[in-house]
Design an enzyme around this catalytic site. Structure first.
Site, PDB file in Angstrom:
ATOM      1  CE1 TYR A 271      -0.237  -3.277   3.899  1.00  0.00           C
ATOM      2  CE2 TYR A 271       1.437  -4.518   2.819  1.00  0.00           C
ATOM      3  CZ  TYR A 271       0.299  -3.690   2.796  1.00  0.00           C
ATOM      4  OH  TYR A 271      -0.470  -3.257   1.647  1.00  0.00           O
TER       5      TYR A 271
ATOM      6  CE  LYS B 176      -1.387  11.268  -0.067  1.00  0.00           C
ATOM      7  NZ  LYS B 176      -2.073  11.873  -1.261  1.00  0.00           N
TER       8      LYS B 176
ATOM      9  CG  ASP C 190      -2.228  11.361  -4.491  1.00  0.00           C
ATOM     10  OD1 ASP C 190      -1.048  11.278  -4.363  1.00  0.00           O
ATOM     11  OD2 ASP C 190      -3.017  12.176  -4.229  1.00  0.00           O
TER      12      ASP C 190
ATOM     13  CG  ASP D 280       0.342  -5.073  -1.427  1.00  0.00           C
ATOM     14  OD1 ASP D 280       0.232  -5.867  -2.264  1.00  0.00           O
ATOM     15  OD2 ASP D 280      -0.531  -5.306  -0.410  1.00  0.00           O
TER      16      ASP D 280
ATOM     17  CG  ASP E  30      -1.068  -6.832  -7.135  1.00  0.00           C
ATOM     18  OD1 ASP E  30       0.121  -7.417  -7.300  1.00  0.00           O
ATOM     19  OD2 ASP E  30      -1.951  -7.441  -6.398  1.00  0.00           O
TER      20      ASP E  30
END
Ligand code: NAD
Length: 352
Positions: free
Chosen positions: A135, A186, A218, A242, A246
């Protein structure tokens, strides 16, 4: 103890007022000062994060934040949109660790779209790094290739020290809970995440009493739905956090119930509900103030070390739910919805 109170937009002012009433009822020596932020900041002083608001935040010991977002200002240049306020505060105050608990209250088990046996008793904490990663990494942009085709690109980037400090926050939090930390990365595909894992293992050696595990993002996304109770504390980078936070919040099925904290290295924190300004219900007096009230409890716990007062607020919230008080977002058939003020009143009554 000085608290900077930033109500913001939409339902922000309605829910903040209830949290402030609860804080005042505790009889602790707080000084609270309010300032405009988001769309309200833009309207009052021409900027979503006015200088005077930022100065007040910096001169305070913690921030209690409502929500920002005002669709009528969406045509403004990006840097003047309400949401920039929260990004500006994170950056200016170096709030790099975002705490998102996902807790399922027994009374609200049916609010989740998952089976009660999967989520009943769920109590996990996701810690998301907030100031680095793809980001913020540079270079980024959209460029035109020689072929004439456009290409978008971003850069995932983490320094060792950025990884280390958020991992330490994760280990410290795990130490205060069940001493289990899952680091999500990852590392099988991304070099940045390979470094993340190496640093996680190194930091883990400083915390021999905490059990460290690793999951690829994942798999973690699947495991959160399949068997979320296997987790206690999860620590992860900005982008993965993020998405996973959620996802985890939706396990509980109630956006109006979930608090959050964003902390810097000195335990200075910004405390806010995870939901937005809910323009669809703003001004109607029906928003659920509990996420904001619980954010105030997190503030007492993390920034002020007032554990007893935080426990008192959390117990009061549990009590009002057990008594059957519900705002419209958490209502079940056969129950009568109450408004924002009535819910605040119920918490105040339960406090005593
Ligand atoms: P939202 O969280 O504001 O609302 C989503 C849905 O949940 C709406 O139907 C809303 O009515 C409901 N809801 C949210 N909070 C509630 C509460 N306390 N009680 C009862 N119902 C509640 O998300 P959105 O509609 O996607 O975004 C609205 C605005 O908020 C946008 O401008 C967005 O950018 C902004 N936003 C701000 C923050 C923040 O301030 N940190 C976070 C998310 C979104």
């Amino acid at each position: 103890m000085k608290i900077c109170v930033l109500p913001g937009d939409g339902i922000g002012p309605e829910i903040i007022v209830e949290a402030v009433r609860v804080l005042k009822a505790l009889g602790l020596a707080f000084e609270m000062e309010e300032a405009p932020v988001g769309g309200a900041g833009y309207r009052a002083l021409g900027h979503p994060l006015p200088e005077s608001t930022l100065a007040l935040a910096k001169a305070s010991d913690a921030i209690l934040f409502g929500a920002v977002g005002d669709f009528s200002l969406d045509s403004l240049p990006r840097e003047l949109r309400p949401e920039q306020a929260i990004l500006g505060l994170r950056k200016e105050l170096n709030l790099f660790a975002n705490f998102r608990p996902a807790l399922v209250y027994p009374e609200l088990v049916d609010a989740s779209s998952l089976k009660p046996e999967v989520i009943s008793g769920l109590d996990i904490l996701i810690i998301r790094e907030l100031t680095g990663d793809i980001y913020f990494g540079k270079p980024r942009g959209i460029r035109t290739l020689e072929s004439g085709e456009r290409e978008g690109f971003d850069t995932m980037r983490y320094s060792e020290s950025e990884i280390r400090r958020v991992l330490r926050v994760g280990f410290d939090a795990a130490r205060k809970r069940s001493k289990r930390l899952c680091s999500v990365d990852k590392a099988n595909v991304l070099d940045t995440m390979q470094l993340w894992r190496e640093v996680a293992v190194e930091v883990g050696k400083e915390y021999p009493d905490v059990e460290l595990s690793h999951q690829y993002v994942d798999n973690a996304a699947m495991q959160l739905l399949k068997n979320p109770k296997q987790f206690d504390v999860i620590v992860t980078g900005n982008m993965f956090g993020d998405i996973l936070s959620d996802e985890a919040s939706m396990l509980t099925g109630s956006i109006g119930m979930l608090p959050s904290a964003s902390l810097n290295e000195n335990n200075f924190g910004l405390y806010e509900p995870i939901h937005g300004s809910a323009p669809d219900i703003a001004g109607k007096g029906i928003a659920n103030p509990l996420a904001t009230i619980l954010s105030a409890a997190m503030m007492l716990r993390f920034s002020f070390n007032h554990i007893e007062a935080a426990d008192r607020i959390e117990a009061a919230v549990k009590r009002v739910l057990a008594q059957g008080f519900r705002t419209g977002d958490i209502i079940e058939p056969g129950m009568k919805a109450i408004g924002t003020r009535e819910m605040g009143d119920a918490v105040l009554a339960a406090l005593n």
